[in-house]
Design an enzyme around this catalytic site. Structure first.
Site: not given
Ligand code: GRF
Length: 195
Positions: A12, A109, A150, A14
């Site tokens: 998490g 992605h 995607d 992001n």
């Molecule tokens: C990220 O690399 C995103 O692009 C992919 O999964 C990963 C998630 O990372 N879809 P986080 O859980 O946000 O750290």
């Protein structure tokens, strides 16, 4: 204010970037709910630490995939979510779900789509592919979600150079770093209707 529902499966980071951007008002938005398909997802703690409602649902507790996604859909509706962000959500959305939130679901992605995207390219596999093919560049993409994997309209992409000493793991870390800013920019564009 735009209400965001974030779907996660893991760490998490992001999600944290979105929470921080909402707090600092870089985004005129609010994370209304966080839903994980994995009870171990650390992102659930991130939501809790910021007093954001969160829910973890395991597919194995549902009779079928349809019921599982109906529950997610109901939860998003309950929190009156305007935008759904897939932030490391490792499940393929059914068509009915995508239809219910048409043009309101975005995904991040960790590659320069169309390269290293689609079924089978997730997590470290993306970066293993990049290294195996001696790519010079890789990066991240934020895109709308359509009914294929995607393939939806690209909102933003950012590239980084692959270094000779990179391993899939170092590349994964370096790409993740650029993902955070890219995702915030893309959500900002959505809010300001610049897409
Ligand atoms: C990220 O690399 C995103 O692009 C992919 O999964 C990963 C998630 O990372 N879809 P986080 O859980 O946000 O750290």
């Amino acid at each position: 204010m735009l209400k965001i529902g974030v779907l996660i499966s893991g760490g998490g980071t992001n999600l944290q970037a979105i929470i921080d951007a909402c707090k600092s008002r870089d985004l005129q938005a609010q994370v209304a709910v966080v839903i994980a398909n994995n009870p171990q997802a650390y992102g659930l703690e991130r939501a809790e630490n910021s007093d954001i409602p969160s829910l973890s649902l395991s597919k194995k507790n549902f009779d079928n995939k349809g019921d599982f996604f109906n529950q997610i859909q109901e939860t998003l509706n309950h929190y009156q979510v305007d935008l759904v962000v897939l932030a490391g959500f490792l499940d393929i959305l059914p068509k009915s779900f995508i239809k219910a939130f048409e043009n309101k679901i975005i995904n991040i992605h960790p590659s320069l789509i169309p390269k290293y995207s689609g079924k089978g390219y997730y997590g470290i596999k993306v970066h293993e592919g990049v290294i195996a093919n001696n790519e010079t560049y890789t990066g991240a993409t934020v895109h709308f979600v359509d009914d294929q994997v995607d393939t939806g309209q690209i909102i933003l992409q950012e590239a980084i150079k692959v270094m000779p000493e990179d391993t899939p793991e170092t590349l994964q870390k370096r790409v993740l770093k650029i993902e955070h800013g890219l995702l915030i920019k893309a959500i900002g564009k959505y809010i300001h209707k610049e897409i």
